[in-house]
Design a protein around this motif. Structure first.
Motif, PDB file in Angstrom:
ATOM      1  N   ASP A  37       0.807  -1.226   0.000  1.00 48.36           N
ATOM      2  CA  ASP A  37       0.000   0.000   0.000  1.00 48.36           C
ATOM      3  C   ASP A  37       0.839   1.273   0.000  1.00 48.36           C
ATOM      4  N   LYS A  41      -1.879   2.460  -6.631  1.00 45.33           N
ATOM      5  CA  LYS A  41      -0.984   2.171  -5.491  1.00 45.33           C
ATOM      6  C   LYS A  41       0.226   1.334  -5.890  1.00 45.33           C
ATOM      7  N   ASN A  43      -1.692   4.256  -0.547  1.00 45.44           N
ATOM      8  CA  ASN A  43      -2.916   4.153  -1.356  1.00 45.44           C
ATOM      9  C   ASN A  43      -3.176   5.417  -2.176  1.00 45.44           C
TER      10      ASN A  43
END
Lengths: 112, 117
Positions: free
Chosen positions: B30, B71, B51
């Motif tokens: 992430d 991401k 993200n």
């Protein structure tokens, strides 16, 4: 701001000798990581220490986290030519800053 | 398969030019980062994204603009290159945001060696 210093900056050893690098932070750390960067390469994770006074071993490498969680050390027993590279510690401040601050690094040369 | 891949590996350019470095990770992480490593080997974080959201923006000239289209990608665009921008730029990724409680191994790309003439 948070600073992480390592000593020595450079170390030349004869193959078979021991080597230690020390890492000192200006602030208390929640955890500390160690990375190795071979010449011309990229940093590769070695280990993470979390608990005060923690000691971890990986074959000839011994890692220690200080009782006050402001310093750490990496000791290599009986160095080999494959140990050549720059060793970095990287610490996270316990104030939760979402980033690792890398130490200044110790460049190790092993003479055969 | 390379986990974190950067392109190009080498970049030689004139002062004043604009250039981009691309980074992709296939680890499903992430969080992604850009680091700058100077000639003394000091490794300094520049940016981090989680993200696709900018989390860390260190004191970096605004000539540097990161972009995260998704991401798995974090690109770095540099405008009006200066001599002092010469360095190795590393992209890295980790599973999650760095925090005081999680173990977050950072996986680094092979680096992009930028030389500004």
């Amino acid at each position: 701001g948070q600073q992480v210093m390592q000593i020595p900056q450079y170390q030349h050893v004869q193959e078979g000798e021991d080597f230690t690098t020390y890492c000192n932070s200006s602030t208390t750390l929640s955890n500390i990581q160690w990375y190795k960067q071979r010449p011309g390469g990229h940093p590769v994770f070695l280990i993470q220490l979390v608990k005060s006074g923690e000691v971890k071993k990986q074959k000839r490498l011994t890692f220690q986290f200080g009782e006050a969680k402001k310093n750490s050390s990496l000791h290599i027993t009986a160095t080999q030519t494959t140990d050549v590279g720059t060793y970095f510690c990287a610490g996270v401040s316990d104030s939760g800053t979402y980033k690792y601050i890398f130490g200044t690094g110790t460049r190790l040369k092993v003479l055969a | 398969d390379t986990a974190v891949s950067q392109t190009p590996k080498y970049l030689v350019t004139q002062m004043g030019n604009d250039k981009s470095i691309k980074c992709e990770q296939n680890l499903g992480h992430d969080t992604m980062y850009w680091y700058k490593q100077d000639s003394k080997k000091f490794l300094k974080i520049m940016f981090s994204y989680n993200n696709k959201e900018l989390i860390i923006n260190e004191t970096v000239p605004n000539r540097f603009s990161p972009k995260s289209p998704d991401k798995a990608h974090l690109n770095l665009h540099i405008n009006s290159l200066e001599l002092g921008d010469s360095a190795v730029y590393f992209c890295a990724s980790s599973q999650d945001l760095v925090s005081v409680t999680t173990k977050n191994i950072q996986y680094f790309g092979a680096g992009t060696r930028l030389s500004v003439l």
